[in-house]
Enzyme design. Structure first.
Site, PDB file in Angstrom:
ATOM      1  N   ASP A 290      -4.430   4.019   3.094  1.00 49.71           N
ATOM      2  CA  ASP A 290      -6.277   3.524   3.244  1.00 49.71           C
ATOM      3  C   ASP A 290      -5.261   1.769   3.437  1.00 49.71           C
ATOM      4  O   ASP A 290      -7.228   0.865   3.490  1.00 49.71           O
ATOM      5  CB  ASP A 290      -6.775   3.617   1.906  1.00 49.71           C
ATOM      6  CG  ASP A 290      -6.010   2.601   0.691  1.00 49.71           C
ATOM      7  OD1 ASP A 290      -5.338   1.858   0.359  1.00 49.71           O
ATOM      8  OD2 ASP A 290      -6.701   2.612  -0.896  1.00 49.71           O
TER       9      ASP A 290
ATOM     10  N   GLU B 139      -6.157 -19.919 -16.878  1.00 45.48           N
ATOM     11  CA  GLU B 139      -6.854 -21.344 -15.954  1.00 45.48           C
ATOM     12  C   GLU B 139      -7.903 -21.987 -15.915  1.00 45.48           C
ATOM     13  O   GLU B 139      -8.800 -21.520 -16.862  1.00 45.48           O
ATOM     14  CB  GLU B 139      -7.353 -20.102 -14.767  1.00 45.48           C
ATOM     15  CG  GLU B 139      -7.545 -21.271 -14.027  1.00 45.48           C
ATOM     16  CD  GLU B 139      -8.330 -20.300 -12.262  1.00 45.48           C
ATOM     17  OE1 GLU B 139      -8.699 -19.866 -11.282  1.00 45.48           O
ATOM     18  OE2 GLU B 139      -9.481 -19.123 -13.494  1.00 45.48           O
TER      19      GLU B 139
ATOM     20  N   ASP C  39      -9.228 -16.030 -17.414  1.00 51.12           N
ATOM     21  CA  ASP C  39      -9.351 -16.795 -15.608  1.00 51.12           C
ATOM     22  C   ASP C  39     -10.887 -16.938 -16.102  1.00 51.12           C
ATOM     23  O   ASP C  39     -11.347 -17.102 -17.100  1.00 51.12           O
ATOM     24  CB  ASP C  39     -10.112 -14.995 -15.061  1.00 51.12           C
ATOM     25  CG  ASP C  39     -10.979 -15.784 -13.862  1.00 51.12           C
ATOM     26  OD1 ASP C  39     -10.726 -15.628 -12.858  1.00 51.12           O
ATOM     27  OD2 ASP C  39     -12.436 -15.304 -14.188  1.00 51.12           O
TER      28      ASP C  39
ATOM     29  N   HIS D  46      -3.552 -17.290  -5.317  1.00 47.71           N
ATOM     30  CA  HIS D  46      -4.292 -16.500  -4.760  1.00 47.71           C
ATOM     31  C   HIS D  46      -5.782 -16.964  -4.066  1.00 47.71           C
ATOM     32  O   HIS D  46      -7.181 -16.510  -3.630  1.00 47.71           O
ATOM     33  CB  HIS D  46      -4.876 -15.323  -4.942  1.00 47.71           C
ATOM     34  CG  HIS D  46      -5.546 -14.839  -6.465  1.00 47.71           C
ATOM     35  ND1 HIS D  46      -5.340 -15.121  -7.652  1.00 47.71           N
ATOM     36  CD2 HIS D  46      -7.332 -14.936  -6.709  1.00 47.71           C
ATOM     37  CE1 HIS D  46      -6.127 -15.542  -8.380  1.00 47.71           C
ATOM     38  NE2 HIS D  46      -7.419 -15.493  -7.844  1.00 47.71           N
ATOM     39  N   ASP D  47      -6.608 -18.079  -4.684  1.00 49.07           N
ATOM     40  CA  ASP D  47      -7.511 -19.296  -4.709  1.00 49.07           C
ATOM     41  C   ASP D  47      -7.270 -20.071  -3.626  1.00 49.07           C
ATOM     42  O   ASP D  47      -7.884 -21.117  -3.651  1.00 49.07           O
ATOM     43  CB  ASP D  47      -8.150 -19.847  -5.780  1.00 49.07           C
ATOM     44  CG  ASP D  47      -8.248 -18.750  -6.916  1.00 49.07           C
ATOM     45  OD1 ASP D  47      -9.260 -17.507  -6.096  1.00 49.07           O
ATOM     46  OD2 ASP D  47      -8.460 -18.654  -8.080  1.00 49.07           O
TER      47      ASP D  47
ATOM     48  N   ASP E  70       0.809  -0.904  -0.163  1.00 51.83           N
ATOM     49  CA  ASP E  70      -0.063  -0.076   0.250  1.00 51.83           C
ATOM     50  C   ASP E  70       0.517   1.624  -0.141  1.00 51.83           C
ATOM     51  O   ASP E  70       1.910   1.857   1.224  1.00 51.83           O
ATOM     52  CB  ASP E  70      -0.945  -0.227   1.408  1.00 51.83           C
ATOM     53  CG  ASP E  70      -1.616   1.107   1.505  1.00 51.83           C
ATOM     54  OD1 ASP E  70      -1.707   1.603   0.419  1.00 51.83           O
ATOM     55  OD2 ASP E  70      -2.080   1.136   2.408  1.00 51.83           O
TER      56      ASP E  70
ATOM     57  N   ASP F  42      -4.901  -9.725 -16.180  1.00 49.50           N
ATOM     58  CA  ASP F  42      -5.793 -10.732 -15.890  1.00 49.50           C
ATOM     59  C   ASP F  42      -7.089 -10.375 -16.871  1.00 49.50           C
ATOM     60  O   ASP F  42      -7.402  -9.255 -15.879  1.00 49.50           O
ATOM     61  CB  ASP F  42      -6.056 -11.067 -14.418  1.00 49.50           C
ATOM     62  CG  ASP F  42      -6.581 -12.239 -13.736  1.00 49.50           C
ATOM     63  OD1 ASP F  42      -7.325 -12.678 -14.637  1.00 49.50           O
ATOM     64  OD2 ASP F  42      -6.091 -12.539 -12.424  1.00 49.50           O
TER      65      ASP F  42
HETATM   66  C1  NOJ Z   1     -10.781 -18.156 -10.661  1.00 45.83           C
HETATM   67  C2  NOJ Z   1      -9.932 -16.742 -10.112  1.00 45.83           C
HETATM   68  O1  NOJ Z   1      -8.834 -17.313 -10.102  1.00 45.83           O
HETATM   69  C3  NOJ Z   1     -10.833 -16.429  -8.516  1.00 45.83           C
HETATM   70  O2  NOJ Z   1     -10.441 -15.665  -7.633  1.00 45.83           O
HETATM   71  C4  NOJ Z   1     -12.591 -15.693  -9.161  1.00 45.83           C
HETATM   72  O3  NOJ Z   1     -12.764 -15.850  -7.627  1.00 45.83           O
HETATM   73  C5  NOJ Z   1     -12.841 -17.089 -10.428  1.00 45.83           C
HETATM   74  N1  NOJ Z   1     -11.920 -16.897 -11.401  1.00 45.83           N
HETATM   75  C6  NOJ Z   1     -14.273 -15.537 -10.905  1.00 45.83           C
HETATM   76  O4  NOJ Z   1     -13.645 -15.054 -11.731  1.00 45.83           O
END
Ligand code: NOJ
Length: 554
Positions: free
Chosen positions: A27, A258, A202, A331-332, A23, A100
């Protein structure tokens, strides 16, 4: 041989979760200027491309994966000028920016959707997937969205249901409509004109919808997971070839899809010169040990032999024409130490195994921010600390099933996507040096010991290991261009393979067990040690959780 390879095959990529990296304005939310400030750090890690998660205007129902304008920047993250500065400052350091592209769906606040949902007669009426209710008024099919609940939501203004693979705030676009495809391709070209070096696509396996029929219920809610019904449907490759011809053709960029639902056996059609992308993230090793259920995954046992089989399968199916994006975190998903070494007594050594595989398997390494420090999962005891919508939905579902808050929290601790989204840990100062304000998500409590400043000062740290391995990959061409051959494949402790180049081969040995592991020392005849995570590496024996790279001329 090496010259035949493209720049993105030789470099390393870092995924940055923009909200959580740095950051710059206090914020509490990471921003584009923050990334620019940290470019030298990325450079030292051997990074040549940075994939930034969506920073387009968005109501943030799914942290930016719900977009209202594909060609602008959300003010939370900065301005278009900040992005242009990031692209040019990164370029000066030999780093390109990868955007992305979220093309399966938009936000329900996108002007396209507002128009499409305003009634049945409008120029964009066919831009999303609308269906009438069944005669009894219920949803057109029994599909369950990926984040839980029906994948159909009723629109009063339109008098129909619309389909959403993810949240109801993320309506799916209708790719059958050529106007939709053209509008999407134009947005990609907009970013190419700004000078970006590639795209991560994505949720791309969901863009083609098959017939709208009910599936066999897979749980007590009478629904069936939408993923099973629509992922990688026949005809999808026609759309993607069109994307490739229109957007990528003639440009020196890379694409990575992805691709949950694309299996190793599908890869020849998806990657390589005849395929649609340069690389695809497939999910087999990431889903290892997870079992799908109505409210997110459950866990099942797995062995090293299972992991080796999966990794070798991906390596072999990508051999020849294909190329693999090597990744163990994003990140998932949970942090990789917690995924592959739950309960380990030595997370430093465990993290080095993943780092070793990341830089020595055949393909382009994708480091996820904080992985190079060995960041771990969080386990907060208040659901209000969690931000991730899929975590919160799952918690709500478990409570509705009669679980206590303590039981529901215990069930989400391993899976929550927030574990990978906590702020980057730069220093031992307040908020880990991420922000001078209040961080949007709590910092992982281990920041006082696990941070960039302390690891930079420690030659035995995970960060030092990652930097060393990145340099080893850069300077030993067989690790980039060489073939892959698994060895010792019956071992339940050791994962080992050979990367064979034209004049030399590297032998990579990792001991996944917490005990010493023996193997035939003759395997290393004529080979010299390049690096080992153990104090004294001995041919024929690996210490607990040791990783070692040897090399010999051929
Ligand atoms: C995959 C992304 O990596 C994820 O973070 C997102 O929630 C879903 N696609 C929906 O876009």
């Amino acid at each position: 041989m090496e010259d035949r390879l493209k720049w993105w095959q030789k470099t390393n990529v870092c995924e940055i979760y923009v909200r959580s990296f740095q950051d710059s304005d206090g914020d509490g939310i990471g921003d584009l200027k923050g990334i620019t400030q940290r470019l030298d750090y990325l450079k030292k890690l051997g990074i040549g491309a940075v994939w930034i998660t969506p920073c387009y205007p968005s109501p943030q129902a799914d942290n930016g994966y719900d977009i209202v304008d594909y060609c602008a920047i959300d003010e939370t993250f900065g301005t278009m000028e900040d992005l242009e500065t990031l692209i040019s400052e990164a370029g000066k350091r030999g780093i390109c920016i990868v955007m992305d592209l979220v093309f399966n769906h938009t936000s329900d606040q996108h002007a396209w959707f507002l128009e499409s949902s305003s009634g049945k007669e409008n120029p964009k009426s066919d831009w999303y997937i609308w269906r009438d209710a069944k005669p009894d008024g219920s949803e057109p099919t029994n599909w369950r969205s990926i984040f839980g609940g029906s994948a159909w939501t009723w629109s009063e203004t339109r008098g129909q249901y619309y389909l959403h693979t993810f949240l109801k705030e993320q309506p799916d676009l209708n790719w059958e409509n050529p106007e939709v495809r053209c509008a999407l391709y134009d947005t990609a070209i907009f970013w190419l004109d700004k000078g970006v070096g590639g795209f991560r696509m994505d949720a791309i396996t969901y863009i083609k919808k098959p017939a709208f029929t009910d599936g066999v219920p897979d749980a007590g809610d009478g629904m069936t997971a939408i993923h099973e019904m629509i992922a990688n449907s026949d005809g999808i490759l026609d759309f993607l070839h069109e994307f490739k011809d229109t957007v990528q053709s003639g440009r020196d960029i890379f694409t990575v899809g992805e691709a949950n639902g694309v299996n190793a056996s599908d890869l020849p059609e998806w990657v390589g010169s005849e395929g649609v992308f340069d690389m695809v993230f497939e999910f087999s090793h990431i889903l290892l040990g997870l079992k799908e259920g109505t409210a997110g995954a459950g866990r099942i046992g797995w062995t090293l032999v299972d992991l080796k089989r999966i990794l070798t399968d991906s390596q072999e199916k990508n051999a020849g024409n294909g190329w693999y994006p090597v990744y163990f975190e994003n990140h998932d998903h949970p942090r990789c130490i917690d995924h592959y070494f739950p309960g380990t007594a030595d997370s430093n050594m465990a993290a080095k195994i993943i780092g070793t595989l990341l830089f020595t398997l055949r393909g382009t390494p994708f480091v996820y921010q904080g992985q190079e420090l060995g960041l771990r999962n969080v386990a907060w005891d208040d659901i209000n600390d969690y931000n991730d919508i899929s975590t919160r939905n799952r918690y709500g579902f478990l409570i509705s099933e009669g679980k206590t808050p303590v039981e529901a929290l215990a069930a989400i601790h391993f899976f929550s996507r927030d574990s990978a989204r906590t702020p980057m840990q730069w220093t031992a100062d307040k908020n880990a040096g991420f922000t001078r304000g209040t961080p949007w998500l709590p910092v992982n409590e281990n920041y006082r010991t696990c941070n960039v400043a302390s690891e930079e000062a420690d030659p035995d740290s995970i960060l030092s290991w990652y930097r060393a391995l990145a340099e080893i990959r850069r300077s030993h061409s067989e690790l980039i261009e060489g073939s892959y051959e698994e060895i010792l494949h019956d071992s339940s402790q050791i994962y080992a393979f050979i990367r064979r180049g034209t004049t030399a081969e590297a032998i990579i040995l990792t001991n996944f067990s917490e005990e010493t592991a023996e193997y035939d020392a003759a395997l290393l005849d004529g080979a010299a040690l390049v690096i080992s995570s153990a104090e004294n590496s001995t041919k024929g024996m690996l210490e607990h959780l040791e990783s070692a790279v040897y090399k010999r001329k051929i």
